[in-house]
Scaffold this active site. Sequence first.
Site, PDB file in Angstrom:
ATOM      1  N   ASN A   1       0.688  -7.507 -11.300  1.00 58.05           N
ATOM      2  CA  ASN A   1       0.549  -6.626 -10.175  1.00 58.05           C
ATOM      3  C   ASN A   1      -0.896  -6.684  -9.368  1.00 58.05           C
ATOM      4  O   ASN A   1      -1.025  -5.913  -8.337  1.00 58.05           O
ATOM      5  CB  ASN A   1       0.673  -5.137 -10.556  1.00 58.05           C
ATOM      6  CG  ASN A   1       2.156  -4.897 -10.725  1.00 58.05           C
ATOM      7  OD1 ASN A   1       3.291  -5.553 -10.369  1.00 58.05           O
ATOM      8  ND2 ASN A   1       2.125  -3.869 -11.525  1.00 58.05           N
TER       9      ASN A   1
ATOM     10  N   HIS B   1      -3.786  -5.904 -10.131  1.00 48.79           N
ATOM     11  CA  HIS B   1      -4.883  -4.798 -10.306  1.00 48.79           C
ATOM     12  C   HIS B   1      -5.153  -4.714 -11.840  1.00 48.79           C
ATOM     13  O   HIS B   1      -4.320  -5.263 -12.744  1.00 48.79           O
ATOM     14  CB  HIS B   1      -4.433  -3.638  -9.813  1.00 48.79           C
ATOM     15  CG  HIS B   1      -3.060  -3.158 -10.456  1.00 48.79           C
ATOM     16  ND1 HIS B   1      -2.459  -1.974  -9.827  1.00 48.79           N
ATOM     17  CD2 HIS B   1      -2.133  -3.221 -11.476  1.00 48.79           C
ATOM     18  CE1 HIS B   1      -1.251  -1.722 -10.624  1.00 48.79           C
ATOM     19  NE2 HIS B   1      -1.133  -2.365 -11.670  1.00 48.79           N
TER      20      HIS B   1
ATOM     21  N   CYS C   1      -7.715  -0.546  -9.888  1.00 49.19           N
ATOM     22  CA  CYS C   1      -9.250  -1.284  -9.765  1.00 49.19           C
ATOM     23  C   CYS C   1      -8.723  -2.755  -9.673  1.00 49.19           C
ATOM     24  O   CYS C   1      -7.830  -3.066  -9.845  1.00 49.19           O
ATOM     25  CB  CYS C   1      -9.969  -0.928 -11.011  1.00 49.19           C
ATOM     26  SG  CYS C   1     -10.510   0.776 -11.143  1.00 49.19           S
TER      27      CYS C   1
END
Length: 294
Positions: free
Chosen positions: A199, A201, A236
Amino acid sequence: MLPSSLSSNRPKLRSGGNIKSLHVGVKYPKSTKSVNMGGRKPEPDMIHDILGGRMVDEDLVFQQELMVRSSDIDSDSKLSIIALSNYLQDTLLNHAESVGMLSGGFATPEMSRRDLAWVTYKMGIAIHCYPCCLCTMMNMKTRKLSRFIEEARKELKPYLMSKSSPLIDNTRKLQAINIDTIDFTSPNLSSGWNDLDVNQHVNNVKYIEWILEGVPSSIKRSHGLSRVDMEFRKECNSDSILKCLSKMDENYISKSNNSANGNNKGSVEVEHSLRLDNGQEVARGRTLWNPKHV
């Protein structure tokens, strides 16, 4: 979510023992061939041969045998919480693949067509019971959470259970930490390219690794991790800089020490907040630590 079953007791590695005798571990698939059946339900023998698992409980639960590797053992000669989290993630994805519900990442075919993907929203792991997590949808273009689309609901309907998860449903809400009352602050934490998942992240297991950095070594030496609760609030990327702010729950410590089974080294509960260097909160967590029994 697709419920997956995996026993979570943390086996102890005895000196001179054979790792293969442990109850939990990694069993590598005999083939890397995909189980994409084009919407057809794979045969049980094919699921076991390729993924090392099988469907049970009226084909609603995926069960997989695992074998612990020596690299997954922590300083107490037990399966580490990081390794356990990775095992759970592997089992969850193998479950989804076994029923033909993965398409180009963490998504069903209908979700992929709409640029949606599964992301972990909450997680609860309690040692000595079945761990579980709660997933939600994220729009891959806007990077925001999405509602559960009807097309994906129809795809997943044959595999969804009507049960809720008591491990998550009964969890106390994770409250925001007052930064003026924190007891510990971890050194700067950072993410890198190898921490990203499909994904794009940082993977949820990395967040657990980060909050454990916010627990003092003195607690880790005298106590063993008994439970982890997580709530993920912001993603993040590969160059994030963070800190973990932690606060001891004094009321919990006092209650534990004064209980009938308590002593001067009772259970300890710690609240955690992961924050970017600009102050934004990316995750909240709570860990419970019980005295080690020598």
